[in-house]
Design a protein around this motif. Structure first.
Motif, mmCIF file in Angstrom:
data_model
loop_
_atom_site.group_PDB
_atom_site.id
_atom_site.type_symbol
_atom_site.label_atom_id
_atom_site.label_comp_id
_atom_site.label_asym_id
_atom_site.label_seq_id
_atom_site.Cartn_x
_atom_site.Cartn_y
_atom_site.Cartn_z
ATOM 1 N N ARG A 1 0.839 -1.202 0.000
ATOM 2 C CA ARG A 1 0.000 0.000 0.000
ATOM 3 C C ARG A 1 0.875 1.253 0.000
ATOM 4 O O ARG A 1 0.583 2.225 -0.699
ATOM 5 N N LEU A 2 1.941 1.209 0.783
ATOM 6 C CA LEU A 2 2.844 2.357 0.829
ATOM 7 C C LEU A 2 3.472 2.594 -0.532
ATOM 8 O O LEU A 2 3.477 3.737 -1.019
ATOM 9 N N GLU A 3 4.042 1.568 -1.155
ATOM 10 C CA GLU A 3 4.668 1.759 -2.459
ATOM 11 C C GLU A 3 3.680 2.312 -3.477
ATOM 12 O O GLU A 3 4.004 3.237 -4.229
ATOM 13 N N SER A 4 2.469 1.767 -3.505
ATOM 14 C CA SER A 4 1.462 2.247 -4.461
ATOM 15 C C SER A 4 1.138 3.716 -4.226
ATOM 16 O O SER A 4 1.036 4.513 -5.176
ATOM 17 N N THR A 5 0.988 4.097 -2.960
ATOM 18 C CA THR A 5 0.676 5.493 -2.637
ATOM 19 C C THR A 5 1.836 6.410 -3.011
ATOM 20 O O THR A 5 1.638 7.499 -3.564
ATOM 21 N N LEU A 6 3.052 5.983 -2.718
ATOM 22 C CA LEU A 6 4.219 6.795 -3.065
ATOM 23 C C LEU A 6 4.311 6.980 -4.577
ATOM 24 O O LEU A 6 4.560 8.100 -5.058
ATOM 25 N N ARG A 7 4.122 5.924 -5.330
ATOM 26 C CA ARG A 7 4.179 6.047 -6.788
ATOM 27 C C ARG A 7 3.138 7.051 -7.291
ATOM 28 O O ARG A 7 3.433 7.899 -8.147
ATOM 29 N N ASP A 8 1.917 6.965 -6.758
ATOM 30 C CA ASP A 8 0.849 7.870 -7.200
ATOM 31 C C ASP A 8 1.176 9.316 -6.853
ATOM 32 O O ASP A 8 1.012 10.219 -7.684
ATOM 33 N N ARG A 9 1.623 9.545 -5.625
ATOM 34 C CA ARG A 9 1.880 10.921 -5.207
ATOM 35 C C ARG A 9 3.081 11.512 -5.947
ATOM 36 O O ARG A 9 3.088 12.695 -6.300
ATOM 37 N N LEU A 10 4.093 10.710 -6.187
ATOM 38 C CA LEU A 10 5.257 11.211 -6.922
ATOM 39 C C LEU A 10 4.888 11.532 -8.366
ATOM 40 O O LEU A 10 5.379 12.521 -8.935
ATOM 41 N N LYS A 11 4.033 10.745 -8.951
ATOM 42 C CA LYS A 11 3.586 11.033 -10.321
ATOM 43 C C LYS A 11 2.837 12.355 -10.374
ATOM 44 O O LYS A 11 3.051 13.176 -11.275
ATOM 45 N N ARG A 12 1.963 12.590 -9.387
ATOM 46 C CA ARG A 12 1.216 13.858 -9.355
ATOM 47 C C ARG A 12 2.131 15.031 -9.028
ATOM 48 O O ARG A 12 1.942 16.136 -9.543
ATOM 49 N N PHE A 13 3.113 14.790 -8.175
ATOM 50 C CA PHE A 13 4.042 15.858 -7.787
ATOM 51 C C PHE A 13 4.840 16.347 -8.990
ATOM 52 O O PHE A 13 5.115 17.537 -9.138
ATOM 53 N N GLY A 14 5.215 15.437 -9.842
ATOM 54 C CA GLY A 14 5.852 15.815 -11.097
ATOM 55 C C GLY A 14 7.349 16.019 -10.987
ATOM 56 O O GLY A 14 7.941 15.987 -9.894
ATOM 57 N N ARG A 15 7.959 16.236 -12.153
ATOM 58 C CA ARG A 15 9.415 16.369 -12.240
ATOM 59 C C ARG A 15 9.796 17.675 -12.932
ATOM 60 O O ARG A 15 10.679 17.705 -13.782
ATOM 61 N N SER A 16 9.160 18.755 -12.517
ATOM 62 C CA SER A 16 9.521 20.055 -13.071
ATOM 63 C C SER A 16 10.942 20.404 -12.629
ATOM 64 O O SER A 16 11.429 19.903 -11.611
ATOM 65 N N PRO A 17 11.643 21.278 -13.383
ATOM 66 C CA PRO A 17 13.024 21.628 -13.023
ATOM 67 C C PRO A 17 13.167 22.236 -11.631
ATOM 68 O O PRO A 17 14.249 22.177 -11.042
ATOM 69 N N GLU B 1 6.345 21.567 0.666
ATOM 70 C CA GLU B 1 6.408 21.238 2.091
ATOM 71 C C GLU B 1 5.397 20.154 2.448
ATOM 72 O O GLU B 1 5.676 19.291 3.294
ATOM 73 N N ALA B 2 4.255 20.160 1.792
ATOM 74 C CA ALA B 2 3.214 19.172 2.083
ATOM 75 C C ALA B 2 3.632 17.750 1.707
ATOM 76 O O ALA B 2 3.034 16.780 2.189
ATOM 77 N N GLU B 3 4.631 17.623 0.863
ATOM 78 C CA GLU B 3 5.070 16.290 0.426
ATOM 79 C C GLU B 3 6.342 15.819 1.137
ATOM 80 O O GLU B 3 6.904 14.780 0.757
ATOM 81 N N ILE B 4 6.799 16.521 2.139
ATOM 82 C CA ILE B 4 8.047 16.132 2.801
ATOM 83 C C ILE B 4 7.985 14.694 3.300
ATOM 84 O O ILE B 4 8.918 13.894 3.089
ATOM 85 N N TRP B 5 6.883 14.315 3.937
ATOM 86 C CA TRP B 5 6.816 12.955 4.474
ATOM 87 C C TRP B 5 6.739 11.908 3.368
ATOM 88 O O TRP B 5 7.120 10.750 3.585
ATOM 89 N N THR B 6 6.295 12.299 2.184
ATOM 90 C CA THR B 6 6.358 11.378 1.043
ATOM 91 C C THR B 6 7.808 10.977 0.783
ATOM 92 O O THR B 6 8.113 9.796 0.544
ATOM 93 N N PHE B 7 8.710 11.944 0.863
ATOM 94 C CA PHE B 7 10.112 11.650 0.576
ATOM 95 C C PHE B 7 10.818 10.980 1.753
ATOM 96 O O PHE B 7 11.759 10.211 1.551
ATOM 97 N N VAL B 8 10.354 11.240 2.971
ATOM 98 C CA VAL B 8 10.889 10.506 4.121
ATOM 99 C C VAL B 8 10.545 9.022 3.983
ATOM 100 O O VAL B 8 11.403 8.144 4.177
ATOM 101 N N LEU B 9 9.303 8.707 3.600
ATOM 102 C CA LEU B 9 8.903 7.307 3.440
ATOM 103 C C LEU B 9 9.484 6.690 2.176
ATOM 104 O O LEU B 9 9.784 5.488 2.146
ATOM 105 N N PHE B 10 9.659 7.496 1.145
ATOM 106 C CA PHE B 10 10.317 7.034 -0.082
ATOM 107 C C PHE B 10 11.723 6.527 0.253
ATOM 108 O O PHE B 10 12.127 5.424 -0.137
ATOM 109 N N ARG B 11 12.474 7.310 0.977
ATOM 110 C CA ARG B 11 13.817 6.910 1.399
ATOM 111 C C ARG B 11 13.754 5.704 2.338
ATOM 112 O O ARG B 11 14.575 4.779 2.241
ATOM 113 N N ARG B 12 12.791 5.701 3.243
ATOM 114 C CA ARG B 12 12.688 4.597 4.211
ATOM 115 C C ARG B 12 12.456 3.269 3.489
ATOM 116 O O ARG B 12 13.070 2.255 3.824
ATOM 117 N N LEU B 13 11.605 3.260 2.473
ATOM 118 C CA LEU B 13 11.345 2.021 1.755
ATOM 119 C C LEU B 13 12.562 1.606 0.925
ATOM 120 O O LEU B 13 12.861 0.408 0.797
#
Length: 317
Positions: free
Chosen positions: A177-193, A267-279
């Motif tokens: 569930r965590l991996e699926s959520t992280l993938r979804d949120r990272l896709k929405r967050f995007g990769r702008s410069p 700032e709202a996505e900080i914990w996304t990246f904390v869990l991304f690194r944790r996994l």
């Protein structure tokens, strides 16, 4: 011994002492008039050109952004990366010699105070990365979702978290569930410069040296392209579970914003990246069972990852 063969390429008469083995082998090289650090690279991790690219960014950060990084010591023939034959008959190994920088790893007991200047330092690195004209032939890998979690082409760079100790059926359900959520949120967050670019990717405490002259940043071996906020997730490696982490993050954000903007959306996505690194680290522990810290953390780290995942999923799904 590969390290001694490498030191000979630098024209040094020196003692060689093993400091650390995790991914690469790191040696302290003591000559009569100097102390230096030799890195013997692992096999098969970097494509051609990646190590010189890392060293180019080290140089540029020191010269253009005022970030204290170790100078690269060239060999007697001027080479910054030397390829050394294994005296035991194994594959050739790439080696780099660095200056020895003074300082100590920041203490976990002082995270709130240390993370505000770390946030400012990280912002300087990110500002430099956004504006730096990379040299021709620059190549580094990416720290995106496929690199972290794998794809149809194979597992992630550090292996599959499913193979980590302590992953049973209950843990599997939570972490999937965590991996699926992280993938979804990272896709929405995007990769702008403004959000995605060249990062250190391993700014944990062990790669910082604090001294009276300031903080030095070492070990850029994992630097590559990723989300800038991943550098914060990496800085919290192995301490994500501590109760003071929300205050530590606040301190980092204050420091970062003293140098560069950080939007409320970021700032709202900080914990996304904390869990991304944790996994990612959960996968690393599973694929590095012979490394001391991985063996020490073992199944307990997986259990802690599940607890953090449950907290994250309760607010970020």
């Amino acid at each position: 011994m590969i390290a001694e063969a490498a030191v000979a390429r630098y024209g040094l008469t020196a003692s060689v002492e093993l400091l650390n083995v995790s991914e690469n082998e790191t040696y302290l090289v003591r000559a009569a008039d100097s102390t230096r650090v030799l890195r013997v690279h692992r096999l098969g991790y970097h494509p051609p050109g990646a190590i010189p690219s890392e060293l180019a960014w080290l140089d540029a950060l020191r010269a253009e952004a005022g970030v204290r990084t170790p100078r690269v010591i060239p060999a007697a023939d001027g080479s910054r990366v030397v390829t050394v034959a294994d005296p035991a008959g194994g594959p050739d190994r790439d080696c780099v010699l660095f200056e020895f920088l003074p300082g100590r790893e920041p203490s976990e007991d002082n995270l709130r105070a240390d993370f505000e200047p770390l946030g400012a330092l990280t912002a300087r690195m990110h500002q430099h990365a956004r504006g730096w004209a990379r040299p021709p032939g620059f190549v580094r890998f990416h720290w995106d979702a496929p690199a972290a979690f794998g794809s149809s082409d194979g597992p992630g760079r550090w292996g599959d978290w499913r193979a980590s100790p302590g992953v049973g059926s209950a843990e599997l359900a939570v972490l999937e569930r965590l991996e699926s959520t992280l993938r979804d949120r990272l896709k929405r967050f995007g990769r702008s410069p403004e959000r995605y670019g060249l990062i250190h990717a391993d700014l944990r405490l062990a790669n910082l040296l604090a001294s009276p002259d300031g903080v030095s940043v070492i070990d850029f071996d994992d630097c590559g392209f990723g989300w800038y906020l991943y550098d914060l997730g990496a800085a919290l490696s192995f301490v994500e579970h501590l109760p003071e982490v929300p205050e530590v993050i606040d301190a980092w954000v204050r420091g970062y914003r003293s140098v560069a903007p950080l939007s409320a959306e970021d700032e709202a996505e900080i914990w996304t990246f904390v869990l991304f690194r944790r996994l990612l680290l959960t996968a690393w522990i599973g694929s590095h069972s012979t490394v001391d810290i991985a063996a020490e953390l073992g199944a307990g780290y997986t259990a802690g990852s599940c607890a953090l995942a449950e907290q994250y999923l309760s607010t970020h799904t």
